[in-house]
Design a protein around this motif. Structure first.
Motif, PDB file in Angstrom:
ATOM      1  N   LEU A  42     -52.340  41.063 -61.986  1.00 19.00           N
ATOM      2  CA  LEU A  42     -52.008  42.457 -61.636  1.00 19.00           C
ATOM      3  C   LEU A  42     -50.521  42.603 -61.332  1.00 19.00           C
ATOM      4  CD1 LEU A  42     -55.068  43.324 -59.345  1.00 19.00           C
ATOM      5  CD2 LEU A  42     -54.733  43.936 -61.743  1.00 19.00           C
ATOM      6  N   LEU A  43     -49.954  41.629 -60.622  1.00 16.21           N
ATOM      7  CA  LEU A  43     -48.520  41.696 -60.301  1.00 16.21           C
ATOM      8  C   LEU A  43     -47.672  41.673 -61.559  1.00 16.21           C
ATOM      9  CD1 LEU A  43     -48.385  39.266 -57.233  1.00 16.21           C
ATOM     10  CD2 LEU A  43     -48.324  41.766 -57.196  1.00 16.21           C
ATOM     11  N   PHE A  63     -48.297  45.017 -63.860  1.00 17.93           N
ATOM     12  CA  PHE A  63     -47.738  46.276 -63.363  1.00 17.93           C
ATOM     13  C   PHE A  63     -46.312  46.110 -62.839  1.00 17.93           C
ATOM     14  CE2 PHE A  63     -52.372  46.767 -63.104  1.00 17.93           C
ATOM     15  CZ  PHE A  63     -52.518  47.883 -63.935  1.00 17.93           C
ATOM     16  N   PHE A 100     -44.636  44.000 -60.897  1.00 19.42           N
ATOM     17  CA  PHE A 100     -44.272  43.675 -59.527  1.00 19.42           C
ATOM     18  C   PHE A 100     -43.729  42.249 -59.415  1.00 19.42           C
ATOM     19  CE2 PHE A 100     -47.450  47.042 -58.747  1.00 19.42           C
ATOM     20  CZ  PHE A 100     -46.711  47.868 -57.918  1.00 19.42           C
ATOM     21  N   GLY A 136     -53.910  45.267 -68.205  1.00 14.68           N
ATOM     22  CA  GLY A 136     -53.729  45.376 -66.765  1.00 14.68           C
ATOM     23  C   GLY A 136     -54.763  46.288 -66.133  1.00 14.68           C
ATOM     24  N   LYS A 137     -55.026  47.408 -66.765  1.00 19.16           N
ATOM     25  CA  LYS A 137     -56.006  48.346 -66.214  1.00 19.16           C
ATOM     26  C   LYS A 137     -57.411  47.747 -66.227  1.00 19.16           C
ATOM     27  CE  LYS A 137     -53.482  52.621 -67.220  1.00 19.16           C
ATOM     28  NZ  LYS A 137     -53.434  53.862 -68.007  1.00 19.16           N
ATOM     29  N   LEU A 173     -57.565  45.453 -63.430  1.00 17.68           N
ATOM     30  CA  LEU A 173     -57.558  46.246 -62.203  1.00 17.68           C
ATOM     31  C   LEU A 173     -58.967  46.734 -61.873  1.00 17.68           C
ATOM     32  CD1 LEU A 173     -56.063  47.654 -59.906  1.00 17.68           C
ATOM     33  CD2 LEU A 173     -55.547  49.534 -61.487  1.00 17.68           C
ATOM     34  N   THR A 214     -50.920  49.958 -53.731  1.00 21.55           N
ATOM     35  CA  THR A 214     -49.574  49.871 -54.304  1.00 21.55           C
ATOM     36  C   THR A 214     -49.605  50.029 -55.818  1.00 21.55           C
ATOM     37  OG1 THR A 214     -48.919  48.384 -52.511  1.00 21.55           O
ATOM     38  CG2 THR A 214     -47.525  48.412 -54.461  1.00 21.55           C
ATOM     39  N   ILE A 215     -50.595  49.401 -56.454  1.00 21.05           N
ATOM     40  CA  ILE A 215     -50.706  49.502 -57.920  1.00 21.05           C
ATOM     41  C   ILE A 215     -51.019  50.935 -58.328  1.00 21.05           C
ATOM     42  CG2 ILE A 215     -52.080  48.812 -59.912  1.00 21.05           C
ATOM     43  CD1 ILE A 215     -52.326  46.040 -58.566  1.00 21.05           C
ATOM     44  N   TYR A 216     -51.947  51.554 -57.627  1.00 19.80           N
ATOM     45  CA  TYR A 216     -52.305  52.932 -57.994  1.00 19.80           C
ATOM     46  C   TYR A 216     -51.155  53.896 -57.725  1.00 19.80           C
ATOM     47  CZ  TYR A 216     -57.101  52.097 -59.399  1.00 19.80           C
ATOM     48  OH  TYR A 216     -58.215  51.688 -60.092  1.00 19.80           O
ATOM     49  N   LYS A 239     -48.076  53.043 -58.175  1.00 20.76           N
ATOM     50  CA  LYS A 239     -47.217  52.790 -59.344  1.00 20.76           C
ATOM     51  C   LYS A 239     -47.743  53.543 -60.568  1.00 20.76           C
ATOM     52  CE  LYS A 239     -43.976  50.312 -61.521  1.00 20.76           C
ATOM     53  NZ  LYS A 239     -44.080  48.876 -61.726  1.00 20.76           N
TER      54      LYS A 239
END
Length: 571
Positions: free
Chosen positions: A342-343, A346, A348, A366-367, A370, A390-392, A394
């Motif tokens: 995930l990092l 997206f 990070f 990625g989704k 997720l 944090t991801i959402y 972004k």
């Protein structure tokens, strides 16, 4: 414990001079002396034979009977041992010694309760070695798992001889099990005083000192145990753990690296060394250890996980993600396994180390990961909720982002990262009161943090509230970092809100010189030029902002309005 107590008896009591009891005369003496000679050479059969001869010539002599009891005991002729000991008791000679032998026979034959009964009966009798009897009794009680009685007789033994090694050593463990740490420390120190070279006592003392929080002294004890016994894996492990916890990375490497180079480090030790290398940013050395372990141990999830972490830390996103995918195949239901992907997916994780190591994950990949992570996350984990929020954020799914971040805040109200993310989220919503609530809380927690000072002042400027206080906050931030272009932008924006457009322009020009192409700073510069009626420059500033970030509708609207203003002015 075979032969244990009889060895004690032999050397502590029973190996007395032949004539210390009843006198032996003539032929009996000759046979007795021959028996002693063969017993000293551990030729028990010949010793037994000559003691029998001696007994025939001189009946009921306690010295000869005792010798026969001793030899038959060593030969495991326990019925005969009982017979000779009983004769001694009937004669009323060496009564205590004879009962000691009977107690040992009972113990050898598994009759521990009978043995204990005899020992307890005669432990205070004159002529009986009271210290040795109590030490043996403690061994029996420990074997019977009667720690209370073992403690009692050991404390009696220590009253007889406070320096005895065995007594202090065993008491140390009993006190430790009962969580009497100070007494355990005193006992282990007593054992070390008796035998400074006993590595296990230094190890035990180190453990107790650590339990009490005396970390530096514990390290010295562990080090001493290792000096005495270089292969003591428990001492090495405990000391390495202490070094790791106390961030003494080089000390940990110095401890483990020589053993590794000598191929004398077990897998747990190799893992510890690898972690020390990782913490010291010796990534290649850490990878060499962990990949070697992986090759020898197979698909080990914990090793795959740390290898992937190191690869991501190095910026090797493609390699790191390949290990994570292997990890997910092994443990598809473990939320932690998805974090690295995930990092990276997206953005990070930073920049890749090279074009070849750039991530091959698409946004859709990625989704998909997720969705899996969201299914597996722990709703009561602040960290899990923070990551998803944090991801959402972004992804500009602000409703989901808010749900997860507010849950994280609920679980851990003072978490710096969560409060900052919520402040940013509420700023994007233009819910300035909610944003200021979080950033002011952060300011209470970390009043001198320049980033918090900057964001707090900027939010107040955005809201147009307490601008003098906002200026104070930015002054503090700039005192710490006077050449921070983003802090200068915030100060310029505060001046703009105060109506001090000339000073605002001067500060923003300095910020642009430092930062360069930042769309927000160019937008702010455009706003200042517009207030100063420098419309051409305002148009150029807005255009520059859009060139950097073409999706900001507010700036597009400002550019449209400034163009319309220019048309009116030209007419």
């Amino acid at each position: 414990m075979k032969k244990l107590f009889f060895i004690i008896l032999t050397f502590a009591l029973l190996q007395q001079a032949p004539l210390s009891g009843g006198e032996i005369d003539g032929q009996g003496m000759l046979y007795y002396m021959k028996g002693s000679f063969f017993e000293a050479r551990n030729d028990l059969m010949h010793a037994y034979t000559y003691y029998i001869y001696a007994d025939r010539y001189q009946k009921d002599n306690e010295v000869i009977l005792f010798a026969l009891a001793r030899v038959t005991f060593d030969m495991e002729k326990y019925d005969e041992t009982r017979r000779y000991a009983q004769r001694m008791i009937e004669l009323g000679k060496k009564d205590g010694e004879a009962k000691l032998i009977l107690a040992e026979v009972e113990f050898r034959e598994g009759n521990r309760e009978k043995a204990v009964t005899i020992f307890e009966e005669i432990k205070d009798s004159p002529g009986v070695p009271q210290l040795e009897v109590r030490k043996f009794l403690a061994r029996v009680y420990i074997e019977m798992k009667d720690e209370e009685k073992a403690r009692q007789v050991l404390e009696e033994a220590r009253a007889i001889d406070p320096s005895d090694l065995f007594t202090n050593y065993r008491l140390g463990f009993i006190y430790a099990e009962e969580n009497e740490i100070d007494k355990a420390i005193e006992a282990f120190r007593g054992a070390i005083g008796s035998n400074p070279g006993l590595a296990s006592a230094h190890l035990a003392l180190g453990s107790m000192l650590l339990h009490k929080g005396e970390r530096e002294e514990a390290k010295r004890s562990f080090n001493r145990a290792i000096e005495l016994e270089p292969g003591n894996r428990n001492a090495i492990r405990d000391l390495a753990d202490l070094y790791y916890e106390d961030d003494q990375i080089e000390e940990g490497i110095s401890l483990l690296e020589p053993l590794y180079l000598e191929k004398d480090l077990d897998q747990a030790g190799k893992i510890s060394l690898g972690r020390f290398y990782y913490r010291s940013e010796k990534y290649d050395m850490a990878l060499a250890i962990f990949t070697n372990i992986l090759e020898s141990s197979g698909e080990n999830p914990s090793i795959l996980r740390i290898i992937s972490e190191i690869e991501l830390e190095k910026g090797n996103f493609r390699s790191g993600c390949s290990y994570i995918k292997r990890l997910i195949r092994l443990e598809p239901e473990n939320f932690t396994n998805y974090i690295g992907l995930l990092l990276v997916a997206f953005d990070f994780a930073g920049e890749p180390s090279s074009p070849d190591e750039a991530s091959d994950l698409s946004l859709e990949d990625g989704k998909r990961y997720l969705v899996e992570a969201e299914r597996l996350h722990d709703a009561d984990s602040a960290g899990d909720n923070y990551l998803l929020g944090t991801i959402y954020r972004k992804l500009e799914d602000y409703d989901r982002a808010g749900g997860y971040l507010l849950r994280s805040e609920q679980i851990r109200p003072d978490d710096h990262r969560t409060l900052m993310e919520l402040a940013v989220l509420f700023q994007q919503y233009k819910k300035y009161d909610e944003a200021i609530k979080r950033i002011s809380h952060l300011h209470e927690i970390s009043p001198g943090d320049p980033s918090i000072l900057n964001f707090y002042g900027y939010l107040l400027a955005e809201k147009g509230d307490r601008l003098d206080f906002a200026e104070e906050l930015l002054s503090q931030a700039l005192n710490s970092e006077p050449r921070n272009g983003y802090f200068l932008d915030s100060m310029g924006w505060i001046k703009y809100r105060q109506g001090d457009y000339q000073n605002a322009l001067k500060i923003l020009m300095e910020a642009i010189e430092i930062v360069g192409d930042d769309p927000v700073i160019w937008e702010h510069l455009g706003d200042i030029y517009s207030k100063l009626e420098m419309f051409d420059r305002a148009r150029d500033a807005y255009t520059r902002s859009i060139d950097i970030d073409s999706e900001k509708e507010e700036v597009l609207q400002k550019l449209t309005e400034i163009n319309e203003t220019l048309l009116r002015v030209e007419k």
